[in-house]
Design an enzyme around this catalytic site. Structure first.
Site, PDB file in Angstrom:
ATOM      1  N   TYR A 160      38.314  45.785  16.824  1.00 31.87           N
ATOM      2  CA  TYR A 160      39.268  46.739  16.255  1.00 31.87           C
ATOM      3  C   TYR A 160      39.097  46.957  14.747  1.00 31.87           C
ATOM      4  CZ  TYR A 160      42.024  47.878  20.351  1.00 31.87           C
ATOM      5  OH  TYR A 160      42.423  48.388  21.562  1.00 31.87           O
ATOM      6  N   GLU A 246      37.206  27.502  40.828  1.00 35.46           N
ATOM      7  CA  GLU A 246      36.809  28.863  40.436  1.00 35.46           C
ATOM      8  C   GLU A 246      38.005  29.749  40.128  1.00 35.46           C
ATOM      9  OE1 GLU A 246      34.753  32.895  42.306  1.00 35.46           O
ATOM     10  OE2 GLU A 246      34.465  31.004  43.359  1.00 35.46           O
ATOM     11  N   ASP A 298      34.324  29.812  45.782  1.00 38.98           N
ATOM     12  CA  ASP A 298      34.280  30.616  47.002  1.00 38.98           C
ATOM     13  C   ASP A 298      32.926  30.470  47.696  1.00 38.98           C
ATOM     14  OD1 ASP A 298      36.820  31.620  46.647  1.00 38.98           O
ATOM     15  OD2 ASP A 298      36.158  33.473  45.654  1.00 38.98           O
TER      16      ASP A 298
END
Length: 417
Positions: A160, A246, A298
């Site tokens: 920014y 995870e 996963d």
């Protein structure tokens, strides 16, 4: 009339909680974990060779933790070199290390990805690189200001400061990594940090900027991992292992069930893709506490990819892999072979997309996968069956099946790779 008879409480059956009857008393599982911790502590004493000691047939580029004064000095030397180049009539250009895949290599002796020494010029007087050269100069200027003021800012703050020039934060973030590599320092040495993302809960006490934090008393939300790891110290723990998770959903389940009290552990998550602060924090815990790290991800190619980033490093930040990687992370679950082993119903499994299958096949070609026959076997099974599943698929047997049966049984059977 209302039925005043006491209703009998129905106990969970074997059909609801499959394999629960295979669980041994917690005391037996705890003895297994104590042996694992002892084994990890003894192996931690083994000295890992450095890049120089390996005498590789090519040069590699590694960065170091530098003080603000050293970073400032390096910037001023770089600017002076460019000024001399301009005055000599050679123009304005940055010599930027190449972070492409072709310039990276997995080194088995180090068990991590390293960056080779190839670099390329980024000239200002070239229409294809003029904008990126301008962004590079602006980032260097901002870093120099931070060095002078001795303050930290986030990557978002940096973006920014000049939105019209950067246009997209990904562009300023990418150049920030280039600058880190050019100056030969870690990204944390630049005093630019990512916003807080990772969290930790469980059997860990540490100081955060002088304040003592007890992670058993932080509620189910846990303690946010500080973006500036330099302020973390005095780590103390009676844990037997670190459980790397995870996703946030599985983390919250384990935190609410206080899994860390039943099996003394520290639970940490980056809520998906590993960020720098979580990777640094995990490495610091592993190094100082000498605890084994078990990963719960996963059952898909991306879960294994996330695991590999923690263990071997990311290609994007291979120049800093010596600081960001945690060696010898064990893959606890959820693994492709678990889907049949734990009788995960078909409705809880997902078909792999073409992109999933391609990612899985590409990973089978990676050296860090090939070195582990267990990983190759699991990944091959995943690609063959074309099925994937999330950790939450275990909730089909009950919301607490993960903490009550699956993980205890995994630990009992020492079922990790």
């Amino acid at each position: 009339m209302a039925d005043n008879k006491k209703r009998r409480r129905t106990e969970p059956t074997e059909e609801i909680l499959p394999f629960k009857n295979k669980l041994k008393p917690d005391s037996i599982i705890l003895e297994i974990l104590k042996e694992l911790k002892t084994s990890c502590a003894s192996s931690s004493g083994t000295k890992t060779p450095t890049l120089d000691e390996l005498s590789l047939p090519f040069h590699c580029r590694e960065v170091a933790d530098l003080s603000l004064s050293s970073v400032q000095s390096n910037i001023e030397s770089l600017v002076l070199k460019i000024a001399h180049s301009i005055l000599a009539g050679n123009g304005f250009a940055f010599d930027v290390p190449s972070r492409s895949s072709a310039n990276q290599l997995y080194v088995p002796e180090l068990d991590r990805i390293v960056l080779k020494d190839k670099s390329s010029l980024r000239p200002f007087a070239n229409i294809s690189t003029v904008r990126k050269t301008t962004i590079t100069a602006r980032i260097i200027q901002l870093i120099h200001q931070l060095c002078q003021k001795g303050i930290h800012v986030t990557k978002r703050d940096l973006f920014y400061t000049d939105v019209k020039l950067f246009q997209d934060q990904m562009q300023s973030d990418t150049v920030l990594d280039d600058v880190s590599c050019m100056l030969g320092c870690t990204r944390s040495s630049l005093n630019v940090v990512a916003a807080e993302k990772g969290v930790v809960v469980g059997r860990l006490i540490f100081s955060d900027n002088g304040d003592m934090i007890d992670c058993t008393k932080m509620g189910m939300g846990g303690k946010a991992i500080p973006p500036n790891i330099d302020r973390v110290g005095d780590m103390q723990s009676d844990a037997l292992f670190i459980l790397l998770v995870e996703k946030d959903a599985a983390y919250m389940r384990l935190a609410e069930d206080r899994f860390y009290n039943r099996f003394p552990c520290i639970i940490v998550t980056a809520k998906g893709q590993p960020d720098v602060s979580t990777r640094l924090f995990l490495r610091k815990m592993k190094t100082e506490l000498k605890l084994p790290v078990l990963a719960l991800v996963d059952s898909d190619p991306y879960g294994l990819k996330i695991l590999s980033v923690y263990g071997c490093g990311s290609k994007n930040m291979s120049y800093d892999s010596s600081h960001l990687t945690t060696p010898d992370i064990k893959w606890l679950g959820v693994r492709p072979s678990d889907l049949d082993k734990y009788k995960i119903p078909e409705q809880c499994r997902l078909p792999m997309t073409e992109q999933d299958i391609k990612t899985g096949k590409d990973m089978l070609e990676e050296d860090f996968v090939k070195k582990n026959p267990g990983w190759v076997e699991e990944l091959t099974l995943m690609v063959k069956t074309k099925q994937k599943a999330e950790i939450q698929a275990l909730s089909t047997f009950g919301f607490q099946y993960l903490s009550e049966v699956y993980l205890p049984l995994k630990l009992q059977q020492q079922d990790w790779l």
